[in-house]
Design an enzyme around this catalytic site. Sequence first.
Site, mmCIF file in Angstrom:
data_model
loop_
_atom_site.group_PDB
_atom_site.id
_atom_site.type_symbol
_atom_site.label_atom_id
_atom_site.label_comp_id
_atom_site.label_asym_id
_atom_site.label_seq_id
_atom_site.Cartn_x
_atom_site.Cartn_y
_atom_site.Cartn_z
ATOM 1 C CG HIS A 1 9.070 56.201 30.317
ATOM 2 N ND1 HIS A 1 9.391 56.802 29.108
ATOM 3 C CD2 HIS A 1 9.758 57.076 31.041
ATOM 4 C CE1 HIS A 1 9.755 57.991 29.255
ATOM 5 N NE2 HIS A 1 10.157 58.044 30.550
ATOM 6 C CB CYS B 1 19.840 59.833 24.231
ATOM 7 S SG CYS B 1 19.714 60.777 25.800
ATOM 8 C CG HIS C 1 8.076 60.937 26.851
ATOM 9 N ND1 HIS C 1 8.584 61.800 27.789
ATOM 10 C CD2 HIS C 1 6.667 60.758 26.848
ATOM 11 C CE1 HIS C 1 7.501 62.312 28.164
ATOM 12 N NE2 HIS C 1 6.321 61.536 27.839
ATOM 13 C CB CYS D 1 13.672 63.406 21.610
ATOM 14 S SG CYS D 1 15.333 63.361 21.649
ATOM 15 C CG ASN E 1 16.309 61.958 33.016
ATOM 16 O OD1 ASN E 1 16.931 62.783 33.379
ATOM 17 N ND2 ASN E 1 15.171 62.174 32.302
ATOM 18 C CB SER F 1 12.795 66.192 32.127
ATOM 19 O OG SER F 1 12.870 65.397 33.193
ATOM 20 C CD GLU G 1 12.562 56.598 25.333
ATOM 21 O OE1 GLU G 1 12.833 57.365 25.749
ATOM 22 O OE2 GLU G 1 13.248 55.428 24.885
ATOM 23 C CG HIS H 1 7.938 62.526 32.408
ATOM 24 N ND1 HIS H 1 8.661 61.073 31.877
ATOM 25 C CD2 HIS H 1 6.905 62.192 32.270
ATOM 26 C CE1 HIS H 1 7.532 60.465 31.353
ATOM 27 N NE2 HIS H 1 6.417 61.135 31.326
#
Length: 310
Positions: free
Chosen positions: A128, A196, A78, A100, A226, A268, A130, A46
């Site tokens: 999102h 993470c 993601h 990832c 993030n 990102s 993910e 992103h």
Amino acid sequence: MNEGLKTIRLARHYGFCMGVKRAIRTALRTGADSTGPVNVIHDIVHNDAVVKSLAERKVGSVASVAEAPGGTIIVPAHGAPPALFEEAERRGLKIVDATCPLVIKIQRIVRRLIDNGYEIIHFGDLHHDETRAVVGQAPDGKVVVIHDIDGLRALPQDRPKLALTSQTTADAVEFARISREAKRLFPNIKIYNTICNATGLRQKAVLELAPEVDLMLIVGSRSSANSKRLRDISQTVCKQAYLINSARDIDPAWLEGVTAVGVTAGASTPDILAEEVVTWLMAYSGGKAVVIRPGDRNDEPADLDGAALE
Ligand code: SF4
């Protein structure tokens, strides 16, 4: 020029994480090695600058498998739900998976729990990619997404086998709060901290830096979960905090009366964009400000082990 600006401080951890670097390398290599069309499902990461740069290297983006003109599709950092992989296979597209490894790890945890009869409460953003990929691991509605503690409290309480997971980029402090409440409401719940390492380090670095400065500049795109989180966390402990795409977005009015500025960037965001912000601030101070770099940026180890806390 404003000689009142004395200090420019970089966060201890900022910019590209391991998963993003890996995904971009994969996309670049795929673009260079392929003769047919190459498209990423949505965005590789992103960040607008990264997406633009890949497009210039003939790696485009499509909103869905159906939109791909053929050739190769790349699954972004993601991840994507299993249904998307199946659809791409049916269409005969070549699939390159740049998910990832830490996102894959959450998906595996969720699948294993579902296979063992658990229902999952997932703390994340329903919109999102993910989160959609995590929800897609159990198409029968066994994964419920909550985005705050009220969502948790609203859930029915007669569930025998429950587990709690989180989006990799969730707010670590909020997840801890939700975990405590989950334990109170559902004493047998299994809690998995799946935030993470890179996210945790960037959030911790912001919590250290933001109270020490008058203004925080967070470099990242508005589509970056993030980066927005870093802005939100900064706003809780610093008078002013702004999310900017690049140095071009800085409004000199923000710097009136400011002597110390903190700079960080989402996982990102290319590091160079944060460096350009430092260069801009330095020029603004007439070359008088001191730049402080903590220097410790070793966050490469992928240390998410998905171990249950309880
Ligand atoms: S933020 Fe974390 S989960 Fe997301 S790509 Fe980076 S390392 Fe992977």
